[in-house]
Write an enzyme that holds these catalytic residues in place. Structure first.
Site, PDB file in Angstrom:
ATOM      1  CG  HIS A   1      -2.123  -0.979   0.957  1.00 27.46           C
ATOM      2  ND1 HIS A   1      -3.364  -0.610   0.513  1.00 27.46           N
ATOM      3  CD2 HIS A   1      -2.161  -2.325   1.090  1.00 27.46           C
ATOM      4  CE1 HIS A   1      -4.135  -1.693   0.400  1.00 27.46           C
ATOM      5  NE2 HIS A   1      -3.422  -2.747   0.738  1.00 27.46           N
ATOM      6  CB  THR A   2       4.384   1.875  -0.435  1.00 25.23           C
ATOM      7  OG1 THR A   2       4.636   0.650  -1.135  1.00 25.23           O
ATOM      8  CG2 THR A   2       4.643   1.655   1.047  1.00 25.23           C
ATOM      9  CG  ASP A   3       0.889   0.552  -5.369  1.00 21.86           C
ATOM     10  OD1 ASP A   3       0.150   0.824  -4.400  1.00 21.86           O
ATOM     11  OD2 ASP A   3       0.561  -0.249  -6.278  1.00 21.86           O
TER      12      ASP A   3
ATOM     13  CG  ASP B   1      -0.494  -5.658  -8.369  1.00 17.90           C
ATOM     14  OD1 ASP B   1       0.297  -5.671  -7.412  1.00 17.90           O
ATOM     15  OD2 ASP B   1      -1.719  -5.513  -8.238  1.00 17.90           O
TER      16      ASP B   1
ATOM     17  CB  SER C   1      -4.811 -13.859 -11.330  1.00 19.19           C
ATOM     18  OG  SER C   1      -5.854 -13.201 -10.663  1.00 19.19           O
TER      19      SER C   1
ATOM     20  N   GLY D   1      -7.647 -14.540  -7.105  1.00 17.90           N
ATOM     21  CA  GLY D   1      -8.095 -14.111  -5.775  1.00 17.90           C
ATOM     22  C   GLY D   1      -7.102 -14.438  -4.677  1.00 17.90           C
ATOM     23  CB  ALA D   2      -4.127 -16.490  -4.547  1.00 17.07           C
ATOM     24  N   GLY D   3      -4.155 -12.994  -4.278  1.00 14.22           N
ATOM     25  CA  GLY D   3      -3.247 -11.885  -3.995  1.00 14.22           C
ATOM     26  C   GLY D   3      -1.930 -12.031  -4.735  1.00 14.22           C
TER      27      GLY D   3
HETATM   28  C1  GLA Z   1      -2.884  -4.629  -4.754  1.00 18.58           C
HETATM   29  C2  GLA Z   1      -2.843  -3.474  -5.733  1.00 18.58           C
HETATM   30  C3  GLA Z   1      -1.460  -2.842  -5.788  1.00 18.58           C
HETATM   31  C4  GLA Z   1      -0.960  -2.495  -4.393  1.00 18.58           C
HETATM   32  C5  GLA Z   1      -1.133  -3.685  -3.444  1.00 18.58           C
HETATM   33  C6  GLA Z   1      -0.805  -3.335  -2.020  1.00 18.58           C
HETATM   34  O1  GLA Z   1      -2.077  -5.672  -5.178  1.00 18.58           O
HETATM   35  O2  GLA Z   1      -3.201  -3.934  -7.021  1.00 18.58           O
HETATM   36  O3  GLA Z   1      -1.494  -1.699  -6.617  1.00 18.58           O
HETATM   37  O4  GLA Z   1      -1.580  -1.346  -3.900  1.00 18.58           O
HETATM   38  O5  GLA Z   1      -2.462  -4.188  -3.477  1.00 18.58           O
HETATM   39  O6  GLA Z   1       0.539  -3.079  -1.888  1.00 18.58           O
END
Ligand code: GLA
Length: 391
Positions: free
Chosen positions: A36-38, A176, A131, A126-128
């Site tokens: 959550h820095t991007d 991402d 995808s 959905g796994a973070g």
């Molecule tokens: C998701 C978002 C990214 C980023 C992360 C948290 O993956 O797609 O842009 O904000 O959460 O770091």
């Protein structure tokens, strides 16, 4: 990956009754640290993983766009003149969004031909593990090639983000797509999300006898839902109250002032971002100076900050981190947007199975559904795997 390629060709041929003209791959990603820095113009340190989406594509003579994937039934049909209308198109919003977004970055969509596209993926949804970015980067690289756009990787990443923000409707940052497009084998990518400058940082995991395990809690998350956007809004409110362009412009030394000026919850959101930026830079220093064995505490501190200050962890993610640590991991943290998805654990190569078993046991004891545990490697970013000669 090796099986995905023939599968995608077969799937394309079975669906569209023609051979694809190009195959590309777009990897998923793990974020080692920097969450959550991007969208706060800060720093992140992701790497592309050995799980990918393969795009098989063939240009058409007309302006039609036809899309198929092995994870949904049927063919979605549209045409280049209707972009970006993706309402009700579900998964197809991602590739359609990319085609439209390339138009925002210089492609002249009014004169380009349509295409048939088939997507096959082994990145769990959905796994973070992004995808969605895997799809975006595979499609962006394919269209860039067949349309002869010559766009650079950063621009393709921005197009993927634009697709996600404006067409899919998820207010995500650039992390991402950058990881998926700019990743390098055995390395992480230090991303400055303000300048979009990147630096390749050697991970040296195998040489150090280490590996990264992904623990997919199977609690699905979606960033078009409220939690992610709410965190982003808090960060923007915090930056405004602190009179800075973005939270990137605050340092740890500014936190005293922030605590006096902000309400308690906003302050904790801000503190996460400010300290997380600092941790990313420290992780890079540690990797350069002492190698990957030295970063465990930073990973753990990052998890604690997301659990307590940013409040985006879940009981399943906390259990994964705690159980991995108790079983001897050097460090562990949730990765990605949070509210579900995956955790990562940095483990000794020889004890990966033991750590995986311990996590499975902890989930059973807590009454959670079984997680999926998979080791991942850092690989090169998206690429053209094969393309027919242009006539
Ligand atoms: C998701 C978002 C990214 C980023 C992360 C948290 O993956 O797609 O842009 O904000 O959460 O770091």
């Amino acid at each position: 990956m090796t099986t995905l390629l023939p599968m995608s060709t077969d799937f394309f041929e079975g669906t569209f009754r023609a051979r694809p003209g190009i195959l590309t791959r777009g990897p998923g990603r793990v974020n080692l640290i920097g969450e959550h820095t991007d969208y706060n113009d800060g720093f992140a340190l992701p790497f592309a993983i050995d799980r990918s989406t393969v795009a098989a594509l063939r240009l058409r003579e007309d302006r039609k766009v036809r899309l198929a994937t092995d994870f949904a039934v049927g063919i979605v049909e549209t045409d280049l003149d209707s972009l970006p209308n993706a309402s009700g198109l579900g998964w197809a919003a991602y590739p359609i969004g990319v085609a439209w977004a390339l138009g925002q970055f210089g492609a002249d969509l009014a004169i380009l031909p349509g295409f048939d596209l088939a997507l096959i993926s082994d990145v769990p949804v959905g796994a973070g593990l992004s995808s969605s970015a895997a799809i975006e980067s595979a499609v962006a690289v394919a269209l860039d090639h067949v349309w002869g756009l010559g766009l650079d990787r950063r621009t393709l990443a921005r197009a993927g983000q634009r697709a996600e923000n404006d067409v899919v409707g998820a207010p995500t940052g650039i992390l991402d797509q950058s990881a998926s497009l700019l990743g390098r084998a055995d390395s992480a990518v230090l991303l400055d999300c303000r300048s979009l400058e990147t630096d390749v940082i050697d991970l040296g995991l195998e040489a150090a006898g280490l590996s990264v395990l992904v623990i997919d809690t199977r609690v699905s998350h979606a960033h078009a839902d409220g939690g992610y956007g709410a965190r982003r809004a808090s960060c923007e409110a915090g930056a405004q109250r602190m009179d800075v362009r973005a939270l990137r412009d605050l340092k740890v030394a500014d936190l005293d002032l922030a605590s006096a000026r902000l309400d308690e919850v906003t302050f904790r959101r801000v503190r996460h971002v400010v300290t997380e930026n600092q941790r990313v830079l420290e992780t890079v220093d540690h990797l350069r100076g002492h190698g990957p064995r030295s970063i465990g505490d930073l990973l753990l501190a990052s998890h604690a900050s997301m659990r307590d200050d940013f409040e985006i962890s879940t009981p399943e993610l906390d259990t994964a981190v705690d159980a991995a640590m108790a079983a001897g991991a050097l460090g562990a943290r949730m990765t990605g947007g949070g509210f579900g998805g995956s955790a990562i654990a940095l483990v000794e190569l020889g004890s990966a199975e033991e750590v995986g078993d311990a996590v499975q046991r902890a989930f059973r004891n807590a009454g959670f559904p079984a997680p999926a545990v998979l080791p991942v490697r850092a690989v090169d970013g998206a690429s053209v795997v094969w393309a027919e000669e242009k006539s």
